[in-house]
Design an enzyme around this catalytic site. Structure first.
Site, PDB file in Angstrom:
ATOM      1  N   CYS A  63       0.827  -1.194   0.000  1.00 20.27           N
ATOM      2  CA  CYS A  63       0.000   0.000   0.000  1.00 20.27           C
ATOM      3  C   CYS A  63       0.871   1.257   0.000  1.00 20.27           C
ATOM      4  CB  CYS A  63      -0.975  -0.031   1.182  1.00 20.27           C
ATOM      5  SG  CYS A  63      -2.288   1.192   1.032  1.00 20.27           S
ATOM      6  N   HIS A  79      -3.576  -5.474   0.747  1.00 19.54           N
ATOM      7  CA  HIS A  79      -2.915  -5.769   2.020  1.00 19.54           C
ATOM      8  C   HIS A  79      -2.888  -7.270   2.355  1.00 19.54           C
ATOM      9  CE1 HIS A  79      -2.605  -1.633   3.739  1.00 19.54           C
ATOM     10  NE2 HIS A  79      -3.618  -1.398   2.917  1.00 19.54           N
ATOM     11  N   GLU A  88      -1.279  -8.626   4.734  1.00 20.32           N
ATOM     12  CA  GLU A  88      -1.275  -8.798   6.198  1.00 20.32           C
ATOM     13  C   GLU A  88      -2.690  -8.749   6.761  1.00 20.32           C
ATOM     14  OE1 GLU A  88      -0.810  -6.010   4.709  1.00 20.32           O
ATOM     15  OE2 GLU A  88      -1.209  -4.268   5.963  1.00 20.32           O
TER      16      GLU A  88
END
Lengths: 776, 277
Positions: free
Chosen positions: B103, B237, B239
């Site tokens: 990002c 993302h 994560e």
């Protein structure tokens, strides 16, 4: 300043002595007005008495300070009596702290902090900055308990978006402008600061045209051993002011918030709106938490309403101390601020830390790493007074007991506020409700909130397990509550949901407020969370009007009685009065944020339909009480009958529902609220992109079809279970199998009669497009 | 190299806000991540906090709004890194150490010139930009990506080719653009050189436009790597998809406690380091 009572003191900066002793009553009143402190004549006289006892005149800094401390916003002078009677006494052993935020036990080692408050007046004048700084303030309230903020929640109230410009009075901003500015403010601040916005709501009504309501909630997580009180640890501690610099923005924010809005609020009060800086806040959070983790902080407090003037007195006194502050050490945005301006400025992103003298430099080192200003501005003393020094001159010396002993009123209140003289009138019964249901789904109070939700980062921090939008990719629907997983090595979840029902409260504040508690609890239960605590923001008009205060009292009673019965503490809260404009008073708007606990997040469920052929059940009883429903409001129905919440049935129903969710027996669940069963079923269908067929004759025979379709009676859910699954409700809980999940259409029958039949695609289109169409 | 000895520098400045969940992702895999403020690498911190980039095996630039993204997303963070650490960063990439930007981190890597990194380690000026989304607003939504990489990118080693994964997106500036007169050429070069790592698709893997592609990125590209394959930048993302229970669909699909789609990115990097050193 034209006041003859002001005498300039001989000092190298601007400071005045104020001759209260020789002032007439008229002069006292106009003085209060000219200084912008909004105190009443009686309050001014009390101040005069105090200084007569001291044998000296007050300075402008002192008078300003009292003005802040005694404002409605800071000392709850009109509401305290009712809050004490109904709310603050609800307690259980999970309540750990009540400070700037309430703190509840989460598990053996962790606690969560919660608070909601209003930022209504600033947002009505400057929506972007008002909303953004609202977020900033509520984050600090949670942070100063020693908690890492983990979620934001934003309930918002505006006038109708499609109202014509010519119908808006002078000095009032168009609801579309306000809505778009407020959402942008929350988005740009919340997203940048990195705290997910996971829940909220938007309500529209003519009653909010003149005075929109912007409430902001925040929840944080902390290790119990790292929790902090908002008080100094004792005498001889160093006071460190951290975060943003102090300027002229946000002067008189609290007094502005403690009076009604006028035509001129825009030009006169824009300076009362603070300027937010999320990129100061983000590292501030890190620095504060790191210093706290290292055990360097005795206590801390956020600088919100009243700025330094409130924080210094409160943090010192609650630690049994006083303080001496060097005002000229306060870092400024611009030079030339008068001492009173520095003292009351509400500039954002600031906190006060009290630390042991030996630890002060370690704290400064941490803040310097993060490039966050941190300045020793004073120290604590045994004596309970606050003294301010500016350029070597003592400009302020006040007893804290007096300063913080704001008045407490028992104002006249008319509690006969339920309008019993409304003659009941039902809309005409129809054969088919296709048009009504589709119109309802695309109406502004029912339609999809995706336009708002997608602008907020609801996933940052990587812990949002149940999201605000749920369902198949590309077909999302509203969830009832969001669930976070706040502790890395624990499967426990924290569920959050916010609710309000100004329409019902306006008709019957007591029952309407109970409906709100009911809704927030059933929302939490919908995902599998046991309600655990509440926090509330009570938005009302001018409390000096007996009928407004009567409404307030009844609403507080409803909330308090329901919460007490359900053993749900309300360890924090906020009251916002004076939500009035030339257009009139806002609808009485209590907002309740509920927190629930999920033992294992893997048991959580969502609202989207899951499997063709499964059974749909209705939990709960449908009452013929239609006051305040979307259906009645849309079709000119009239009724004073707000449904009654049976708190015992609510408890039993929640337990029944959650027990079955925990046993994996429920595939999907949605609470029934705005728009009744019809809306709830359609929303479930949209999320799963699956149809359904239900028959309303399976329950409550004798009710009209439209009542069964659109009643918003409390304590009801629609649940989907595997076909043939047996659910065994306890005696008090009504459970009816009403239909099944189908293919691609939603069909609603009442016995032989078909009331509604539409494809899910059509339903989705009508429900999901409205806000995008209006807002672009 | 043993897993627990693998040191990962999770780099932050003011406004970086995804460092904790990114740290957690590596920590869960048994590696040794550390959240490091840029000032600790540039010598502008107290002595005991000072760190050396070259002591780490991997550099991770997490998401957020570094310095508010007020000039252009990632530009300020990139300028600060480059002005103080250009040489170290070059050596770090040259020696093959993995660098991941998610990002805002992707934006930073483009602004530093580490990406696209076509036949060069780091360009003196940015050769691409992540521009404002076509919708002109911040978009937070689940996005589906197809793994386009044939093997160059070390971060997708454990991800089957053409597999469709869900990593959520949350950004206002994610539209990958190259100079317009060369855009087509550069994209086909990236494809030819196996430097395109992810493209946006719908939920069943067909290339698709808005809202599936949330930003209007050129040719639907969501993530690219450099010529060496050790620097990856992507807008979505991973994560936030480390476990299945973070997926928007887990209550439909089950298996909440299993690793989610994002796991492979982090595990691939760790395994690469384990083998290489």
């Amino acid at each position: 300043m034209s006041q003859p009572l002001l005498k300039r003191i001989d000092a190298p900066f601007e400071i005045f002595q104020i001759d209260l002793f020789s002032a007439t009553d008229d002069q006292l009143e106009s003085l209060s007005h000219e200084l912008g402190i909004a105190l009443s004549l009686d309050e001014m006289k009390r101040i005069r008495e105090h200084f007569e006892g001291k044998g000296r005149l007050p300075t402008d800094v002192e008078l300003q300070s009292i003005g802040q401390a005694w404002s409605e916003h800071c000392c709850y002078k009109s509401s305290k009596v009712f809050l004490k009677e109904f709310i603050t006494g609800i307690d259980n052993r999970d309540v750990l702290l009540r400070g700037d935020a309430g703190v509840m036990r989460f598990d053996d080692k962790h606690a969560y902090a919660l608070r909601i408050e209003s930022h209504n007046h600033p947002s009505a004048v400057e929506p972007y900055g008002g909303a953004a700084t609202g977020i900033g303030g509520i984050i600090r309230d949670v942070l100063c308990m020693g908690a890492q903020p983990i979620a934001l929640i934003d309930p918002l109230f505006f006038g109708p978006l499609e109202i014509k410009h010519e119908n808006i009075p002078v000095g009032i901003k168009h609801p579309k402008y306000l809505f778009s500015g407020v959402v942008a403010g929350i988005r740009d601040y919340g997203n940048r600061v990195g705290i997910p916005t996971v829940s909220g709501g938007v309500w529209f009504d003519d009653g909010y045209v003149g005075n929109c309501l912007v409430n902001v909630g925040c929840v944080g997580i902390a290790k119990i051993e790292e929790l902090k009180k908002n008080s100094v640890g004792g005498a001889d501690e160093t006071l460190i002011l951290v975060g943003g610099r102090t300027g002229r923005d946000g002067i008189h924010g609290v007094t502005f918030a403690s009076a009604v809005l006028t035509e001129k609020s825009d030009e006169e009060s824009r300076g009362a709106v603070q300027l937010g800086d999320p990129i100061m806040k983000e590292p501030l959070i890190h620095a504060v938490l790191e210093a706290n983790r290292d055990g360097l902080i005795s206590g801390m407090k956020d600088l919100g309403g009243g700025g330094l003037s409130c924080v210094v007195g409160e943090i010192a006194l609650s630690g049994g101390c006083g303080a001496i502050v060097d005002l000229d050490k306060v870092p400024l945005k611009e030079s030339g601020l008068a001492p009173w301006e520095i003292w009351v400025s509400e500039s954002q992103e600031r906190m006060m830390l009290s630390v042991k003298e030996d630890d002060a430099d370690k704290v400064l080192e941490i803040f310097s790493l993060y490039d966050v200003p941190a300045t020793k501005v004073g120290h604590t003393i045994q004596e309970r007074t606050v003294t301010l020094i500016f350029n070597g001159v003592k400009v302020f010396e006040m007893d804290l007991e007096f300063l913080t002993s704001g008045p407490e009123y028992c104002r006249p209140c008319n509690i006969d506020s339920v309008s019993s003289d409304i003659e009941e009138a039902y809309p005409e019964e129809l054969e088919r409700y296709d048009v009504e249901i589709l119109d309802m789904l695309s109406s502004i109070n029912v339609c999809s909130r995706e336009w708002v939700i997608r602008q907020y980062d609801h996933e940052v921090r990587g812990g949002t397990v149940i999201k605000p939008l749920q369902g198949l990719p590309g077909h999302s629907t509203h969830g009832d509550a969001a669930v976070l997983k706040p502790v890395e090595d624990s499967a426990k979840g924290l569920a959050l949901s916010v609710s309000s029902n100004p329409y019902a409260v306006a008709i019957d504040p007591y029952r309407g407020s109970m409906m709100i508690i009911d809704e927030v609890c059933r929302n939490l239960a919908s995902v599998g969370a046991r309600p655990h605590s509440l926090t509330d923001c009570l938005n009302f008009g001018n409390p000096e009007k007996p009928e407004v205060l009567g409404m307030f009292r009844e609403a507080v009673r409803g909330i308090g009685e329901a919460a007490a019965h359900l053993d749900l503490p309300i360890p924090s809260g906020n009251v916002s009065f004076y939500n009035e404009a030339p257009t009139g008073t806002v609808l009485p708007t209590p907002v309740v944020l509920g927190c629930g606990i999920v033992e294992d997040i893997c048991r959580c469920i969502t609202s989207d339909l899951k499997r063709e052929g499964s059974d749909i059940y209705l939990i709960g009883r449908t009452q013929d009480a239609m006051a305040g429903t979307q259906y009645f409001m849309r079709n000119n129905g009239r009724s004073a009958k707000v449904p009654e919440v049976d708190l015992e049935v609510l408890s039993q129903s929640i337990n029944f529902l959650i027990d079955n969710i925990e046993k994996d027996k429920i595939l999907s669940c949605h609470d029934i609220s705005e728009g009744g069963i019809a809306t709830a079923l359609c929303e479930m269908a949209v999320g799963g992109s699956m149809g359904a067929e239900i028959d309303l004759s399976t329950f409550d025979i004798g009710l009209r079809s439209d009542v069964k379709l659109f009643s918003e009676s409390p304590t009801r859910w629609l649940v989907e279970v595997e076909h043939g699954t047996k659910l065994e409700p306890p005696a008090g809980v009504e459970l009816t199998k009403i239909g099944s999940v189908g293919e691609s259409s939603v069909m609603i029958y009442d016995g032989e009669e078909i009331l509604f039949e539409q494809t899910v695609a059509e339903i989705e289109c009508r429900w999901s497009m409205k806000l995008w169409e209006i807002m672009g | 190299m043993k897993r627990e000895e693998i040191r990962i520098c999770v780099l932050r400045i003011e406004g970086t806000n995804c460092e904790q969940e990114t740290f957690d992702s590596f920590n869960r895999l048994g590696a040794s991540p550390e959240i490091v403020h840029l000032k600790q690498l540039t010598g502008k911190s107290s002595e005991n906090r000072k760190r050396d980039l070259l002591d780490y095996q991997m550099l991770m630039i997490p998401g957020g709004f570094s310095s508010g993204d007020y000039v252009r997303a990632g530009a300020i963070f990139a300028a600060r890194i480059k002005s103080a650490l250009e040489d170290q960063l070059r050596s770090f990439v040259e020696r093959g150490s993995p660098v991941l930007g998610i990002c805002n981190g992707f934006q930073v890597l483009v602004e530093t010139g580490l990406l696209p990194g076509i036949d060069e380690i780091m360009s003196p000026v940015p050769r691409a930009v992540l521009g404002t989304n076509d919708s002109n607003r911040f978009e937070c939504r689940p996005t589906y990506l197809v793994n386009e990489n044939e093997g160059r990118c070390l971060f997708t080693a454990l991800l089957p080719k053409k597999k469709v994964v869900m990593f959520p997106s949350a950004h206002a500036e994610g539209k990958l653009m190259f100079p317009s007169d060369e855009e087509e050429k550069i994209v086909s070069l990236l494809d030819d050189e196996d430097m395109v790592v992810f493209r946006y698709t719908d939920s069943i893997g067909n290339y698709a436009d808005y809202p599936w592609c949330p930003n209007g990125s050129v040719d639907g590209i969501a993530g690219i790597c450099n010529s060496i394959g050790n620097v990856l930048g992507l807008m979505p993302h991973p994560e936030r998809a480390f476990f299945n229970f973070l997926s928007p669909e887990w209550t439909r699909r089950g298996g909440p406690n299993e690793f989610g789609d994002g796991w492979a990115i982090f595990e691939s990097a760790i395994q690469y380091i384990e083998k290489k050193w």
